[in-house]
Design an enzyme around this catalytic site. Structure first.
Site, PDB file in Angstrom:
ATOM      1  N   VAL A   1     -66.222  33.762  -0.200  1.00 28.82           N
ATOM      2  CA  VAL A   1     -66.096  35.168   0.159  1.00 28.82           C
ATOM      3  C   VAL A   1     -67.344  35.926  -0.270  1.00 28.82           C
ATOM      4  O   VAL A   1     -67.896  35.687  -1.347  1.00 28.82           O
ATOM      5  CB  VAL A   1     -64.837  35.796  -0.484  1.00 28.82           C
ATOM      6  CG1 VAL A   1     -64.650  37.225   0.001  1.00 28.82           C
ATOM      7  CG2 VAL A   1     -63.613  34.963  -0.148  1.00 28.82           C
TER       8      VAL A   1
ATOM      9  N   GLY B   1     -66.641  35.337  -4.397  1.00 24.55           N
ATOM     10  CA  GLY B   1     -65.535  34.425  -4.655  1.00 24.55           C
ATOM     11  C   GLY B   1     -65.805  33.088  -4.015  1.00 24.55           C
ATOM     12  O   GLY B   1     -66.511  32.978  -3.009  1.00 24.55           O
ATOM     13  N   SER B   2     -65.270  32.034  -4.624  1.00 26.64           N
ATOM     14  CA  SER B   2     -65.477  30.698  -4.090  1.00 26.64           C
ATOM     15  C   SER B   2     -64.306  29.824  -4.481  1.00 26.64           C
ATOM     16  O   SER B   2     -63.811  29.897  -5.610  1.00 26.64           O
ATOM     17  CB  SER B   2     -66.782  30.097  -4.628  1.00 26.64           C
ATOM     18  OG  SER B   2     -66.995  28.803  -4.096  1.00 26.64           O
TER      19      SER B   2
ATOM     20  N   ASP C   1     -47.380  32.558  -1.043  1.00 27.08           N
ATOM     21  CA  ASP C   1     -48.259  32.501  -2.220  1.00 27.08           C
ATOM     22  C   ASP C   1     -48.396  33.885  -2.844  1.00 27.08           C
ATOM     23  O   ASP C   1     -49.508  34.352  -3.113  1.00 27.08           O
ATOM     24  CB  ASP C   1     -49.622  31.934  -1.847  1.00 27.08           C
ATOM     25  CG  ASP C   1     -50.440  31.528  -3.082  1.00 27.08           C
ATOM     26  OD1 ASP C   1     -49.841  31.367  -4.165  1.00 27.08           O
ATOM     27  OD2 ASP C   1     -51.668  31.390  -2.965  1.00 27.08           O
TER      28      ASP C   1
ATOM     29  N   ALA D   1     -61.879  25.984  -3.069  1.00 26.14           N
ATOM     30  CA  ALA D   1     -61.952  24.704  -2.381  1.00 26.14           C
ATOM     31  C   ALA D   1     -61.993  24.872  -0.872  1.00 26.14           C
ATOM     32  O   ALA D   1     -62.597  24.070  -0.173  1.00 26.14           O
ATOM     33  CB  ALA D   1     -60.751  23.843  -2.778  1.00 26.14           C
TER      34      ALA D   1
END
Length: 467
Positions: A34, A27-28, A141, A30
């Site tokens: 991960v 995962g990536s 969130d 801003a």
């Protein structure tokens, strides 16, 4: 394995690489990257979350330390954090999320998610929310992508980078562990994070509203310029960071397929040490109306609104309010729940942006029932207790756990009988629908999306009318 150029730092930190074998990036976003990793001491598979934002790391570690014994909260095994370096959180690896369950059910399960399965998912989510709220933590969130699921069906709340502890217990000063690693019984960052006071709490954005004319009242020509300038700044600053929310489920190929790319998860970080909150948090489709109107004095009720939107999506396998911008989001909500007035929401006129944005009066709103076709009255009742204007009227997680709905047939299925997708399921680009409609939206332009803008003088300044 050659480290990616973007995230070289985690590979150059021996205190991490000596303890963990980094397998792949999963995962990536801003503010974080991960990785899937293997703990060398016992071969346990974990997720390493490298957080590039000091404030987000501080909040996530603080919240997860408080919630570490909660069964429906993701486990923080340990973390690494030295001054001048990014924090790296070692989290349990969970292979899928509720968003993938919903998409899998929509595509591949003939009858969708069964009522017994929905009830079990709801119960697990409610237990996680209750744990947060009993500890004075507001997540800020909540969305299906942040509800991660283990291989045996246990659902856990994750991604606490935007969370806040409402009681503000204070921050801890610590000394670094000799090898740069902190265990969970220690205090952690060596100094308090630096907060930047936000210049403008409102994050109101505009969009074309189907079948309705929107009027925004601006008190002066200076505010017109500020809105335009802010809109341009939003294009640069509102990066989507949702790819790291499902850190245990994404693959490199999934990173460009996030169906929430158009719903923007963001936090402008304008909160100060006095505990003032920002309205610019969360993911738009799940943002409570008080946030959309710029509130900075909200509480845990914003999580309850998000919860109602998640439950509605479990029932219908579609987002309840998939707005393309904040104004469009408000418009969709009003078209369903009706006009926002002092009669329908006492105190709404005191919200910071209430006097700036007005909508044409709705004579006949759609109603929540119309948004939940073919659902029972009990199912509608659950959503209605959460998706309502007045924050004080929203049911708490514990109140819902005691609702008779969960004790009536069909009963919740056992956790180990929950169906899970075999692989992480991205949006279906071959068919029309909401996932495709918003996947590629990369700007949130108030003025561009509305088209023609008429600015005229009024008794108090200027009025902007979109048509």
């Amino acid at each position: 394995m050659d480290p990616p150029s973007k995230s070289w730092s985690i590979y150059s930190r021996p205190e991490i690489t000596q303890r963990y074998e980094i397998l792949e990036q999963i995962g990536s976003g801003a503010y974080s990257d991960v990785y899937k990793a293997r703990r060398r001491s016992d071969d346990l598979i974990v997720a390493l979350k490298e957080v590039h934002d000091y404030q987000s790391a501080f909040r996530e570690i603080e919240a997860l330390q408080i919630l570490q014994n909660s069964p429906n909260i993701i486990v923080l095994h340990e973390y690494f954090w030295r001054e001048e370096e990014d924090a790296v959180l070692v989290l349990e690896y969970l292979r899928t999320d509720l968003a993938s369950v919903i998409r899998g059910a929509k595509r591949n399960w003939e009858n969708g998610i069964s009522i017994g399965e929905i009830k079990r998912w709801m119960i697990q989510i409610l237990h996680g929310i209750d744990a947060c709220h009993r500890n004075a933590i507001v997540h800020r969130d909540l969305k299906p992508l942040n509800l991660l699921i283990s291989s045996d069906g246990v659902l856990k709340l994750a991604d606490f980078g935007q969370s806040r502890i409402l009681l503000e217990p204070g921050f801890f000063a610590v000394e670094d562990h000799p090898d740069g690693q902190n265990t969970l019984d220690q205090t952690w960052p060596p100094h308090q994070p630096e907060f930047v006071r936000e210049a403008e709490n409102s994050c109101m954005e505009g969009s074309q509203n189907q079948g309705q004319t929107t009027t925004i009242k601006i008190e002066s020509s200076r505010e017109v310029s500020e809105l335009k300038a802010k809109d341009e700044a939003d294009k640069e600053s509102n990066f989507q960071d949702g790819n790291t929310s499902c850190f245990a489920t994404c693959t490199t190929s999934d990173m460009d397929e996030d169906p929430f790319k158009g719903s923007y998860s963001y936090d402008e970080g304008g909160e100060d040490m006095s505990g003032a909150l920002t309205s610019c948090v969360g993911t738009r489709w799940f943002r409570a109306p008080e946030l959309l109107y710029g509130s900075t004095s909200y509480g845990q009720e914003i999580d309850l609104w998000s919860l109602g939107c998640i439950f509605a999506e479990l029932f219908n396998l579609e987002p309840l309010f998939p707005g393309t911008s904040d104004i469009d989001q408000l418009s969709r909500i009003i078209n369903v729940l009706g006009n926002i007035t002092e009669e329908t929401w006492q105190g709404c006129s005191r919200l910071p942006d209430y006097g700036k944005i007005t909508f044409t009066k709705i004579e006949n709103s759609l109603s929540l029932e119309a948004c939940l076709p073919n659902r029972s009255s009990d199912e509608f009742h659950i959503v209605k207790r959460l998706v309502c204007y007045d924050p004080g009227s929203r049911a708490t997680a514990m109140e819902l756990l005691n609702d008779r709905y969960f004790n009536e047939e069909p009963l919740p299925v056992p956790v180990n009988e929950l169906r899970l997708p075999s692989t992480n399921i991205g949006p279906d680009e071959s068919s029309p629908g909401v996932w495709c409609d918003y996947k590629d939206m990369d700007s949130d332009s108030d003025f561009d999306e509305f088209g023609k803008v008429d600015i005229s003088s009024s008794g108090t300044g200027f009025s902007i009318r979109f048509s």
